[in-house]
Design an enzyme around this catalytic site. Sequence first.
Site, PDB file in Angstrom:
ATOM      1  N   HIS A 129       0.830  -1.195   0.000  1.00 24.86           N
ATOM      2  CA  HIS A 129       0.000   0.000   0.000  1.00 24.86           C
ATOM      3  C   HIS A 129       0.866   1.246   0.000  1.00 24.86           C
ATOM      4  O   HIS A 129       1.995   1.235   0.461  1.00 24.86           O
ATOM      5  CB  HIS A 129      -0.980   0.008   1.179  1.00 24.86           C
ATOM      6  CG  HIS A 129      -0.355  -0.155   2.525  1.00 24.86           C
ATOM      7  ND1 HIS A 129       0.126  -1.367   2.976  1.00 24.86           N
ATOM      8  CD2 HIS A 129      -0.153   0.726   3.536  1.00 24.86           C
ATOM      9  CE1 HIS A 129       0.603  -1.226   4.197  1.00 24.86           C
ATOM     10  NE2 HIS A 129       0.455   0.034   4.570  1.00 24.86           N
TER      11      HIS A 129
ATOM     12  N   HIS B  79       1.015   5.247   1.099  1.00 22.23           N
ATOM     13  CA  HIS B  79       0.461   6.295   1.963  1.00 22.23           C
ATOM     14  C   HIS B  79       0.586   7.626   1.232  1.00 22.23           C
ATOM     15  O   HIS B  79       1.656   7.944   0.707  1.00 22.23           O
ATOM     16  CB  HIS B  79       1.253   6.406   3.266  1.00 22.23           C
ATOM     17  CG  HIS B  79       1.174   5.216   4.146  1.00 22.23           C
ATOM     18  ND1 HIS B  79       0.308   5.144   5.210  1.00 22.23           N
ATOM     19  CD2 HIS B  79       1.860   4.041   4.133  1.00 22.23           C
ATOM     20  CE1 HIS B  79       0.471   3.984   5.820  1.00 22.23           C
ATOM     21  NE2 HIS B  79       1.396   3.291   5.185  1.00 22.23           N
TER      22      HIS B  79
END
Length: 153
Positions: free
Chosen positions: A139, A141
Site C-alpha cells: 500500500h 500512503h
Amino acid sequence: PVFTKVYDEIMEVLVHSWEEKNHRWDSIWLAGQRDTAPATIFDKIIAGEIPATIVKEDEHILAFKDINPMAPAHILVIPKDRNGLTNLRQASLEHTDILGRLLVAAGEIAKDESLGFGDGARIVVNDGPDGRQEVMHLHVHVLGGRKLEGKLG
C-alpha cells in the site's frame, strides 16, 4: 486404465521432461504459484466486509482514508489484486503496470484539495517489518494537509 496410462506418459514428457530441460518459467517470478499469504484487513475492505471511506476506485486500485491518520490528510492506495505483493520487495517486472497505477493514483489524490491536500504531499511505501509495514498487502500512503516535518528514517 488405458487412458490413465497414456495420460501419465504424456504428462511426464510434456511437463516434467520439457520443464526440466527448458526451465520455461524460471524467468517469470511466481509463475505457476498462487498468492498464499493470509488475507488482510485490506482484503476485507476490498470485499466490502469492513467499511471504509473510499476516495478513489477503479478495477485495479482502491484508495481510502486511513483510520489512524498521521497527517490531516492521509489516504491509503492499494491494489485490488494483491498478486503476491505483500510488500514492495516482492515486486518484479510483471508488476510494473499495477505499481504505475498506484503511483498515478497517489499523485491524483495528492492534488485533491477536497481531501485536505495543499501544496504537495508525502508519498510513502513502508516495506516489511524494518520499514514499519503493518499490513502485509502493498500500500501507498499519501500524507498532506500541512507542511510535513521530521526526517525519513
